[in-house]
Design a protein around this motif. Structure first.
Motif, PDB file in Angstrom:
ATOM      1  N   TYR A 182       0.795  -1.117  -0.043  1.00  0.00           N
ATOM      2  CA  TYR A 182      -0.091  -0.090  -0.096  1.00  0.00           C
ATOM      3  C   TYR A 182       0.791   1.296   0.140  1.00  0.00           C
ATOM      4  CZ  TYR A 182      -3.812  -3.368   1.017  1.00  0.00           C
ATOM      5  OH  TYR A 182      -4.692  -4.190   0.956  1.00  0.00           O
ATOM      6  N   GLY A 183       0.725   2.250  -0.967  1.00  0.00           N
ATOM      7  CA  GLY A 183       1.427   3.269  -1.031  1.00  0.00           C
ATOM      8  C   GLY A 183       0.812   4.722  -0.858  1.00  0.00           C
ATOM      9  N   HIS A 184       1.167   5.560  -0.046  1.00  0.00           N
ATOM     10  CA  HIS A 184       0.478   6.649   0.142  1.00  0.00           C
ATOM     11  C   HIS A 184       1.698   7.742   0.921  1.00  0.00           C
ATOM     12  CE1 HIS A 184      -2.373   9.764   1.451  1.00  0.00           C
ATOM     13  NE2 HIS A 184      -1.873   9.674   2.643  1.00  0.00           N
ATOM     14  N   ALA A 185       1.353   9.208   0.286  1.00  0.00           N
ATOM     15  CA  ALA A 185       2.340  10.128   0.672  1.00  0.00           C
ATOM     16  C   ALA A 185       3.799   9.894   0.411  1.00  0.00           C
ATOM     17  CB  ALA A 185       1.993  10.615   1.991  1.00  0.00           C
ATOM     18  N   GLY A 186       4.211   9.088  -0.663  1.00  0.00           N
ATOM     19  CA  GLY A 186       5.534   8.708  -0.783  1.00  0.00           C
ATOM     20  C   GLY A 186       6.171   7.756   0.041  1.00  0.00           C
ATOM     21  N   LYS A 187       5.417   6.986   0.851  1.00  0.00           N
ATOM     22  CA  LYS A 187       5.809   5.811   1.552  1.00  0.00           C
ATOM     23  C   LYS A 187       5.090   4.757   1.132  1.00  0.00           C
ATOM     24  CE  LYS A 187       8.709   8.260   3.817  1.00  0.00           C
ATOM     25  NZ  LYS A 187      10.000   8.233   3.620  1.00  0.00           N
ATOM     26  N   TRP A 188       5.586   3.555   1.670  1.00  0.00           N
ATOM     27  CA  TRP A 188       4.809   1.936   1.410  1.00  0.00           C
ATOM     28  C   TRP A 188       4.876   1.226   2.756  1.00  0.00           C
ATOM     29  CZ3 TRP A 188       3.224   0.940  -3.320  1.00  0.00           C
ATOM     30  CH2 TRP A 188       3.729   1.841  -4.512  1.00  0.00           C
ATOM     31  N   LEU A 189       3.899   0.572   2.633  1.00  0.00           N
ATOM     32  CA  LEU A 189       3.471  -0.436   3.791  1.00  0.00           C
ATOM     33  C   LEU A 189       3.217  -1.682   3.053  1.00  0.00           C
ATOM     34  CD1 LEU A 189       2.675  -0.898   6.883  1.00  0.00           C
ATOM     35  CD2 LEU A 189       0.072  -0.366   6.206  1.00  0.00           C
ATOM     36  N   MET A 190       3.799  -2.676   3.661  1.00  0.00           N
ATOM     37  CA  MET A 190       3.775  -4.098   2.968  1.00  0.00           C
ATOM     38  C   MET A 190       2.942  -4.929   4.120  1.00  0.00           C
ATOM     39  SD  MET A 190       6.666  -7.017   2.357  1.00  0.00           S
ATOM     40  CE  MET A 190       7.258  -5.903   1.194  1.00  0.00           C
ATOM     41  N   LEU A 191       2.038  -5.604   3.649  1.00  0.00           N
ATOM     42  CA  LEU A 191       1.196  -6.628   4.374  1.00  0.00           C
ATOM     43  C   LEU A 191       1.472  -7.839   3.828  1.00  0.00           C
ATOM     44  CD1 LEU A 191      -0.289  -4.404   5.588  1.00  0.00           C
ATOM     45  CD2 LEU A 191      -2.438  -5.262   5.251  1.00  0.00           C
ATOM     46  N   ASP A 192       1.943  -8.800   4.650  1.00  0.00           N
ATOM     47  CA  ASP A 192       2.355 -10.256   4.436  1.00  0.00           C
ATOM     48  C   ASP A 192       3.585 -10.421   3.467  1.00  0.00           C
ATOM     49  OD1 ASP A 192       0.579 -11.102   6.430  1.00  0.00           O
ATOM     50  OD2 ASP A 192      -1.082 -11.425   4.960  1.00  0.00           O
ATOM     51  N   LEU A 193       4.226 -11.617   3.537  1.00  0.00           N
ATOM     52  CA  LEU A 193       5.436 -12.039   2.923  1.00  0.00           C
ATOM     53  C   LEU A 193       5.535 -13.589   2.952  1.00  0.00           C
ATOM     54  CD1 LEU A 193       7.852 -10.694   1.069  1.00  0.00           C
ATOM     55  CD2 LEU A 193       8.931 -10.578   3.155  1.00  0.00           C
ATOM     56  N   GLY A 194       4.799 -14.161   2.067  1.00  0.00           N
ATOM     57  CA  GLY A 194       4.741 -15.511   2.252  1.00  0.00           C
ATOM     58  C   GLY A 194       5.571 -16.322   0.813  1.00  0.00           C
ATOM     59  N   VAL A 195       5.395 -17.520   0.961  1.00  0.00           N
ATOM     60  CA  VAL A 195       5.644 -18.775   0.045  1.00  0.00           C
ATOM     61  C   VAL A 195       4.684 -19.423  -0.446  1.00  0.00           C
ATOM     62  CG1 VAL A 195       8.260 -18.600   1.169  1.00  0.00           C
ATOM     63  CG2 VAL A 195       6.391 -20.302   1.872  1.00  0.00           C
ATOM     64  N   THR A 196       4.942 -20.158  -1.754  1.00  0.00           N
ATOM     65  CA  THR A 196       4.116 -21.331  -1.977  1.00  0.00           C
ATOM     66  C   THR A 196       5.117 -22.570  -2.236  1.00  0.00           C
ATOM     67  OG1 THR A 196       2.405 -21.944  -3.469  1.00  0.00           O
ATOM     68  CG2 THR A 196       4.085 -20.583  -4.369  1.00  0.00           C
ATOM     69  N   PHE A 197       4.522 -23.489  -2.671  1.00  0.00           N
ATOM     70  CA  PHE A 197       5.524 -24.682  -2.651  1.00  0.00           C
ATOM     71  C   PHE A 197       5.464 -25.358  -4.097  1.00  0.00           C
ATOM     72  CE2 PHE A 197       3.791 -24.574   1.749  1.00  0.00           C
ATOM     73  CZ  PHE A 197       4.994 -24.551   2.267  1.00  0.00           C
ATOM     74  N   ALA A 198       6.487 -25.766  -4.677  1.00  0.00           N
ATOM     75  CA  ALA A 198       6.587 -26.099  -6.022  1.00  0.00           C
ATOM     76  C   ALA A 198       6.179 -27.479  -6.236  1.00  0.00           C
ATOM     77  CB  ALA A 198       8.241 -26.090  -6.402  1.00  0.00           C
ATOM     78  N   ASP A 199       5.802 -27.622  -7.363  1.00  0.00           N
ATOM     79  CA  ASP A 199       5.307 -28.852  -7.934  1.00  0.00           C
ATOM     80  C   ASP A 199       6.197 -29.817  -8.664  1.00  0.00           C
ATOM     81  OD1 ASP A 199       5.061 -27.820 -10.342  1.00  0.00           O
ATOM     82  OD2 ASP A 199       2.905 -27.310 -10.020  1.00  0.00           O
ATOM     83  N   SER A 200       5.742 -30.737  -9.285  1.00  0.00           N
ATOM     84  CA  SER A 200       6.528 -31.738  -9.983  1.00  0.00           C
ATOM     85  C   SER A 200       7.090 -30.935 -11.275  1.00  0.00           C
ATOM     86  CB  SER A 200       5.808 -32.830 -10.457  1.00  0.00           C
ATOM     87  OG  SER A 200       4.608 -32.601 -11.260  1.00  0.00           O
ATOM     88  N   ARG A 201       6.352 -29.797 -11.707  1.00  0.00           N
ATOM     89  CA  ARG A 201       7.237 -29.349 -12.968  1.00  0.00           C
ATOM     90  C   ARG A 201       8.522 -28.322 -12.438  1.00  0.00           C
ATOM     91  NH1 ARG A 201       1.726 -25.821 -14.154  1.00  0.00           N
ATOM     92  NH2 ARG A 201       1.985 -25.682 -11.743  1.00  0.00           N
ATOM     93  N   MET A 202       8.852 -28.459 -11.272  1.00  0.00           N
ATOM     94  CA  MET A 202      10.056 -27.700 -10.789  1.00  0.00           C
ATOM     95  C   MET A 202      10.874 -28.596  -9.978  1.00  0.00           C
ATOM     96  SD  MET A 202       8.791 -23.884 -10.444  1.00  0.00           S
ATOM     97  CE  MET A 202      10.703 -23.203 -10.441  1.00  0.00           C
TER      98      MET A 202
END
Length: 529
Positions: A6-26
């Motif tokens: 989320y950006g406002h007034a020249g600053k940024w706020l981050m909500l969450d920073l997650g992963v997902t899991f690879a499948d057999s294609r990787m």
């Protein structure tokens, strides 16, 4: 996986920073992470990272990407306890500023006044975040449901949600996972009663697997074990880690005493209940290792029961099917959610979504957390509930919420990274692309030895990997013959030209003889005169 900015007034706020899991294609890749390049280039303006709850798709990337962001982190106690353990594993616990917020806590972060709003989900301490700015308030729901009896923690804070709605909410960024499911998602209390009744009459050993993060389900399985006069045994590292974090933060205080895996082997079969990781058939999960007969301390067989108290996440059908079949072949009775009430979702069905919209009454709905078809359906659902705007966003879209009407004003880099061993690389890194090709088509290495004049000093050498051949055949010899025929006889040549001729000849021969087009590499060794 989730990374929201989320950006406002020249600053940024981050909500969450997650992963997902690879499948057999990787092949060889376990984790997929969001590429933070956009915000990394602006990290001086990144005020903080606020975590809504402790599921891996919301916190799993923190230990791998924090060093590229270096911002303060805010989380409630249970989430912070699990994040702290992740940071300790990578040696960052002393470097990261990890701030603990109470439930319903408030904190002002630059131009963003943030308030946590209690919801319910399949993990302790799930929060929506109300972000108040000079241009309006955004409610970011995170993952949620409306569970009337969540067993762990309070029910959703309807009063505060209605107060926010009365004050005016510019936009609600909302979970879309179960938008196609009618009614409500059900209660953990109902699952507890069902598990108690199901486990009580069972004979033999009982092994139950569920998501390790579902602390309420862990508590219910503990209650069911005690009701059946069985000793509870925790199996799997993540199960121990979550239980430890839950107890540290005031949960699971009534969980029956647990035994170690090696101790449980001395108990009568009808006196033990194993609570295992691996509900999705993960190869390294405890249940899959038990099913393969590879667990050091635990074996299941005829007369035993395995209960999968979880849903099948799309993409996991094959490994789960293998685990189910291996257990069944060993004589184990396998019980899943199909035809048995042993699981409820942690996400809102349509009636719950409708209730949330009635309480919050946002001007704008921004559907998130789902596949494209979920977002499209959620957008239509919100409009049917009289929400004026319900834009459908894609990864990387920049959506302006205010001032003025909502509008897409650009797009930013929003790729994916892969954790390859201990190294983070782009998802289309040449090493990963080559590995995928090799895993499907095999690999040929041709070695040419040239004398000082550029002539062959010996027969080509061919090494094959992952290529089948007919019984009695000699595929390597056939490829050597094809390479020799493709190279100029009796005269030398440019090393690069010879290498390309050898590569094409080897690959064509392999395709003719096997029907495959393997990855083919050529090494040229030149002898000095």
């Amino acid at each position: 996986m989730n990374l929201n900015l989320y950006g406002h007034a020249g600053k940024w706020l981050m909500l969450d920073l997650g992963v997902t899991f690879a499948d057999s294609r990787m092949p060889g890749i376990d984790l997929i992470l969001p590429d933070p390049t956009f915000i990394e280039d602006r990290k001086d303006d990144l005020i903080a990272l606020v975590l809504t709850h402790a599921h891996e798709d919301h916190i799993g990337a923190v230990p791998y990407l924090w060093d590229r962001l270096q911002c303060p982190i805010y989380a409630t106690p249970f989430t912070a306890a699990l994040v702290r353990r992740k940071l300790q594993e990578v040696g960052l616990e002393r470097e990261v500023e990890l701030n603990i917020l109470p439930m319903n806590g408030k904190v002002t972060l630059g131009p963003f006044a943030c308030e946590l709003v209690t919801l319910t989900h399949s993990i302790p301490e799930p929060n929506a975040v109300a972000i108040e700015t000079a241009l309006g308030t955004v409610l970011h729901t995170g993952d949620w449901k409306l569970d009337p009896e969540p067993l762990i923690g309070p029910t959703a804070d309807r009063k505060r949600l209605e107060e926010l709605g009365s004050s005016g909410v510019l936009a609600m960024v909302c979970d879309s996972t179960n938008v196609f499911s009618p009614g409500t998602s059900g209660s953990e209390a109902e699952v507890r009663e069902s598990l108690i009744q199901m486990i009580a009459p069972l004979t033999g050993r009982v092994a139950v697997t569920t998501f390790a993060s579902n602390v309420a389900r862990i508590a219910s399985i503990g209650v069911a074990a005690a009701a059946a006069d069985r000793h509870l045994v925790l199996v799997g590292r993540s199960m121990h880690r979550v239980v430890e974090a839950a107890k540290e933060t005031g949960y699971l205080t009534d969980l029956p005493p647990t035994l170690d895996e090696d101790e449980a082997g001395y108990l009568p079969k009808d006196k033990v209940l194993y609570l295992c990781t691996g509900s999705q058939g993960e190869p390294r999960g405890a249940m899959a290792r038990i099913a393969r007969g590879e667990h050091r301390h635990i074996a299941l067989g005829a007369g035993d029961t395995a209960i999968f108290s979880s849903k099948i996440i799309p993409g996991n059908e094959i490994p789960l099917g293998e685990t189910h079949n291996q257990l069944a072949t060993a004589g184990v009775r396998v019980i899943t959610e199909k035809g048995n009430f042993i699981h409820v979702s942690g996400h809102p069905n349509r009636d719950e979504l409708a209730a949330m919209y009635a309480w919050v009454r946002p001007e704008i709905s921004v559907p998130v957390h789902g596949e494209a078809r979920h977002l499209v359906e959620h957008s239509a659902f919100a409009r049917a509930l009289q929400v004026r705007h319900a834009p459908i966003i894609k990864n990387g879209d920049v959506l302006r919420l205010a001032p003025g009407e909502p509008a897409f004003v650009g797009a930013v880099e929003a790729g994916r990274l892969a954790l390859d061993g201990d190294i983070l690389v782009e998802i289309d890194d040449p090493a990963i692309v080559a590995r995928r090709k090799i895993s499907f088509a095999g690999h040929i290495v041709v070695t040419l030895v040239l004398d000082a004049k550029g002539k062959l000093a010996a027969d080509p050498d061919v090494v094959l990997a992952g290529l089948a051949e007919e019984e009695g055949g000699d595929l390597a010899a056939d490829i050597v013959e094809a390479v020799q025929a493709a190279l100029p006889r009796g005269r030398g040549g440019d090393a690069d030209t010879l290498a390309e001729a050898a590569r094409q000849a080897a690959r064509k021969a392999a395709n003719r003889l096997t029907g495959r087009k393997p990855v083919t590499d050529v090494q040229v060794i030149r002898l000095r005169g």
